[in-house]
Design an enzyme around this catalytic site. Structure first.
Site, PDB file in Angstrom:
ATOM      1  N   HIS A   1       1.650   4.260  -2.808  1.00 23.32           N
ATOM      2  CA  HIS A   1       1.837   5.848  -2.786  1.00 23.32           C
ATOM      3  C   HIS A   1       3.228   6.437  -3.348  1.00 23.32           C
ATOM      4  O   HIS A   1       3.362   7.509  -3.922  1.00 23.32           O
ATOM      5  CB  HIS A   1       1.737   6.398  -1.263  1.00 23.32           C
ATOM      6  CG  HIS A   1       0.409   6.436  -0.714  1.00 23.32           C
ATOM      7  ND1 HIS A   1      -0.601   7.009  -1.318  1.00 23.32           N
ATOM      8  CD2 HIS A   1      -0.186   5.843   0.411  1.00 23.32           C
ATOM      9  CE1 HIS A   1      -1.844   6.995  -0.722  1.00 23.32           C
ATOM     10  NE2 HIS A   1      -1.399   6.053   0.311  1.00 23.32           N
TER      11      HIS A   1
ATOM     12  N   HIS B   1       3.252   6.806  -6.950  1.00 24.77           N
ATOM     13  CA  HIS B   1       2.463   8.106  -7.219  1.00 24.77           C
ATOM     14  C   HIS B   1       3.739   9.224  -7.001  1.00 24.77           C
ATOM     15  O   HIS B   1       3.665  10.123  -8.095  1.00 24.77           O
ATOM     16  CB  HIS B   1       1.453   8.264  -6.555  1.00 24.77           C
ATOM     17  CG  HIS B   1       0.482   9.120  -7.086  1.00 24.77           C
ATOM     18  ND1 HIS B   1      -0.952   9.440  -6.369  1.00 24.77           N
ATOM     19  CD2 HIS B   1       0.109   9.641  -8.192  1.00 24.77           C
ATOM     20  CE1 HIS B   1      -1.328   9.912  -7.028  1.00 24.77           C
ATOM     21  NE2 HIS B   1      -0.770  10.479  -8.196  1.00 24.77           N
TER      22      HIS B   1
ATOM     23  N   HIS C   1       0.817  -1.300  -0.010  1.00 23.37           N
ATOM     24  CA  HIS C   1       0.035   0.045   0.063  1.00 23.37           C
ATOM     25  C   HIS C   1       0.664   1.239  -0.074  1.00 23.37           C
ATOM     26  O   HIS C   1       0.886   2.092  -0.961  1.00 23.37           O
ATOM     27  CB  HIS C   1      -0.964  -0.029   1.028  1.00 23.37           C
ATOM     28  CG  HIS C   1      -1.802   1.109   1.378  1.00 23.37           C
ATOM     29  ND1 HIS C   1      -3.006   1.150   0.933  1.00 23.37           N
ATOM     30  CD2 HIS C   1      -1.439   2.681   1.666  1.00 23.37           C
ATOM     31  CE1 HIS C   1      -3.568   2.369   1.380  1.00 23.37           C
ATOM     32  NE2 HIS C   1      -2.630   3.238   1.980  1.00 23.37           N
ATOM     33  N   GLU C   2       1.766   1.330   0.988  1.00 26.06           N
ATOM     34  CA  GLU C   2       2.595   2.356   1.112  1.00 26.06           C
ATOM     35  C   GLU C   2       3.595   2.584  -0.158  1.00 26.06           C
ATOM     36  O   GLU C   2       3.866   3.637  -0.411  1.00 26.06           O
ATOM     37  CB  GLU C   2       3.391   2.596   2.275  1.00 26.06           C
ATOM     38  CG  GLU C   2       2.532   2.503   3.515  1.00 26.06           C
ATOM     39  CD  GLU C   2       1.657   3.738   3.609  1.00 26.06           C
ATOM     40  OE1 GLU C   2       1.765   4.894   3.187  1.00 26.06           O
ATOM     41  OE2 GLU C   2       0.459   3.531   4.404  1.00 26.06           O
TER      42      GLU C   2
END
Length: 674
Positions: free
Chosen positions: A468, A471, A464-465
């Site tokens: 990020h 991105h 998940h991190e």
């Protein structure tokens, strides 16, 4: 001596010289950077030259470069390795930065120049990104009160300053409660616990300077303890400590802070002409209105509660079969749910966990990114903020893309939870500036010489991190204000939640889920049982999340309550919150909402993004599979590289061809038949 924060950084990749930076350097550096920023803003506002995009908007983009550079270092240290001096500085900087922010937002001459450009926008020959930046800049000034005059203007500045101070105190209170609590365990208390929990407890005890093992409030330690400890009394003690953070009375109690925050946010919204703080906050999000948020949450609530109620009946029967009378309590749920998982899916966390080594899961995250986007990661020796931090250079076709830092282990001075931040953002205004991206987690640190083992949920958090981080790393824009994750709050979780799906790809697990002792890959049968169990206990997980999201929404969509705890109970009762399932984040430690404005009225955004991430991954499956090159290119071109240069709905529709409905989310969570 020269202050290293105010000097040029001649380190490799221009990393902050952490080995030379001392806490005593920060106050001088921040004061100097604030003075520089004020001078730059004043020069823009008072310029005799007619306003242009370059001398006003672009100049404003660069006005506080030094300040941003210094603060990125400070807040990295303050959040990952806090101490009393850094906490004092946080409080001091909160006051100073709020004052500076209000000065800029309320600078009438500066806003007049921006307004002139806005009125002339159609004749300025702006690029699409420049037009977007002008729009966002003007909007931020208006929403910050630039059009107010007299008392409302002055009062808004006071309100924002107080909110900033309260947010800092809220965070520090939670950290203090987490740092000070530990439950020491006797050897007999370890009975029934898997070895990885025992090892984590011993490491935590050693880290606290205790003589024996201990359970702390680190999620990666307390959750498995609640899952596996047969001692109901100890589970209750641990659960009550975990859920009462910020509500223990005394100086670290957050209940009065939460009440004041809600009242001030309501006043802020009223001063700006909005009906509620939720109306103010959601105006810039994809959802737009409290009604749209409530509609989404309730569409998911009904099937989720039905699933949770059915699960509660079964868990209570298991508990009664163990000879425990009475109702199923919150400290019982995880224990019996784990037993049920073993019954239904033949999964034993103690058997599963050795296959999820931190090192191998990080390799998996890198490998998936390589197959999707062609990037590679190589360890580098550069200054970092803590000895536990891992540093990597990210390249593509030999060219530098970013620096990635991973700070994965829990420690006493680290804020709880997991997050992604940057020490430097991608932009092109000041040259081809490549980002420095940091992932922070709170995994249990192993004892000396042992591999770090993750739960499957921990591994999902890592992915998940890193979503990020992608991105941020693949951002390709000109202006920092729209770089990377500078997007709507209910869109920012799309890349992170989407990336979690690649952990569930069978071939990824088969390659990277290898046993810590034997090196053997996870057996296909075990892998398949694991994947079949991904929706296990999804009623519980969905209900605890929606409970928090609805409380957050109602707190901000109605008149601020005098007693948030009483209002919290009323909201939960009105939706029929099961007694054995608490909110994921109760108000006194709901840092997403009360430590700052980031997720206030917007905790729903994880679910809003999940509607899209389930649909987005389906786009890969409908094409050539999880690593389809055309879909991967579209994901980068249409979403990851674009930052906030266009509206989120426009970006997603370009990628997928349409906006999705809630059905993909319900199917993905196993709440309706696929």
């Amino acid at each position: 001596m020269t202050n290293p924060l105010l000097s040029e950084w001649d380190t490799r990749f221009e990393m902050p010289p952490f080995d030379k930076i001392e806490d005593s350097h920060f106050e001088e550096a921040v004061d100097a950077a604030l003075a520089e920023a004020r001078e730059a803003v004043d020069a823009i506002a008072k310029s005799e030259a007619s306003p242009t995009f370059a001398n006003t908007v672009e100049a404003l983009e660069r006005a506080d470069e030094t300040l941003g550079r210094i603060l990125s270092v400070f807040y990295t240290l303050a959040s990952t390795d806090s101490n009393p001096e850094r906490q004092r500085l946080q409080r001091e900087f909160s006051r100073k930065l709020s004052a500076y922010s209000s000065e800029v937002a309320m600078n009438a001459d500066l806003f007049a120049r921006i307004e002139t450009l806005w009125q002339q926008r159609d004749s300025l020959d702006l690029t699409d990104e420049q037009h977007r930046l002008l729009y966002l800049t003007r909007r931020s000034f208006v929403r910050a009160g630039a059009q107010l005059e007299g008392f409302p203007r002055d009062r808004l500045s006071e309100v924002k300053a107080r909110l900033s101070s309260l947010g800092t105190q809220f965070t520090q209170n939670i950290l203090a409660d987490e740092r000070e609590w530990a439950m020491e365990l006797a050897e007999a208390d370890l009975e029934g616990l898997p070895q990885f929990v025992i090892d984590g407890a011993r490491a935590a005890g050693a880290e606290r300077g205790l003589d024996g093992p201990a359970i702390t409030l680190s999620r990666s330690l307390i959750v498995p303890f609640l899952q596996f400890s047969p001692r109901r009394d100890l589970r209750e003690t641990a659960w009550r400590a975990w859920t009462s953070r910020g509500a223990n009375g005394g100086e670290t109690d957050n209940r009065d802070i939460a009440a004041e925050v809600l009242q001030l946010r309501e006043e802020r919204a009223m001063l700006l002409g909005y009906d509620s703080f939720a109306d103010y906050k959601l105006e810039t999000e994809m959802a737009k209105t409290p009604g749209a948020v409530r509609d989404l949450l309730m569409k998911v609530w009904t099937p989720a509660k039905e699933a949770a109620d059915a699960d509660a009946t079964r868990l209570a029967a298991m508990m009664h079969a163990d000879g425990v009378n009475g109702d199923l309590e919150p400290w019982d749920w995880r224990y019996y749910s784990e037993k049920r998982r073993k019954e239904d899916h033949d999964l034993d966390e103690a058997e599963l966990k050795p296959y999820f080594q931190l090192d191998r899961m990080l390799e998996a995250a890198f490998a998936c990114a390589n197959r999707l986007f062609g990037i590679e990661a190589q360890p580098v020796d550069i200054p970092v903020h803590h000895p536990d931090v891992r540093a990597y250079e990210i390249t593509r076709n030999g060219a530098h893309v970013a620096i990635f830092l991973g700070d994965y282990f829990a420690r006493g001075g680290k804020r709880s939870g997991a997050w992604c931040t940057t020490l430097r953002n991608q932009q092109k205004l000041a040259g081809d500036i490549r980002p420095v991206v940091l992932n922070v987690c709170n995994f249990a640190k192993p004892t000396e010489g042992q591999p770090a083992l993750l739960s499957y949920d921990d591994a999902r958090t890592l992915f998940h991190e890193f979503g990020h981080a992608l991105h941020q790393m693949l951002s390709d824009v000109t202006y920092e204000s729209v770089s990377g994750t500078s997007v709507a709050r209910d869109f920012v979780e799309l890349p992170s939640q989407l990336y979690e799906h690649w952990l569930e790809v069978p071939e990824v697990l088969s390659e990277f889920a290898t046993h810590a002792e034997t090196g053997e890959p996870i057996p296909e049968a075990l892998r398949d049982r694991l994947l079949a169990a991904t929706t296990h206990d999804m009623g519980f997980q969905t209900v605890e999340y929606i409970g928090s999201a609805l409380v957050d929404l109602e707190f901000h969509a109605e008149e601020a309550p005098d007693d948030p705890m009483e209002r919290q109970a009323e909201i939960l009762e009105s939706i029929g919150m099961p007694a054995a399932i608490p909110m994921r984040h109760a108000t006194p430690h709901f840092a997403h909402v009360f430590a700052g404005d980031g997720y206030s009225s917007a905790y729903y955004s994880y679910m809003w993004s999940e509607v899209m991430d389930a649909d987005a991954f389906a786009a890969f499956e409908e094409a050539g599979g999880a690593f389809d090159p055309e879909r991967a290119k579209a994901l980068e071109d249409d979403i990851l590289s674009k930052g906030g240069t266009e509206e989120a709905e426009t970006l997603y529709t370009r990628f997928r061809g349409r906006m999705p409905g809630v059905e993909a989310l319900l199917k993905g969570r196993g709440l309706i038949d696929a």
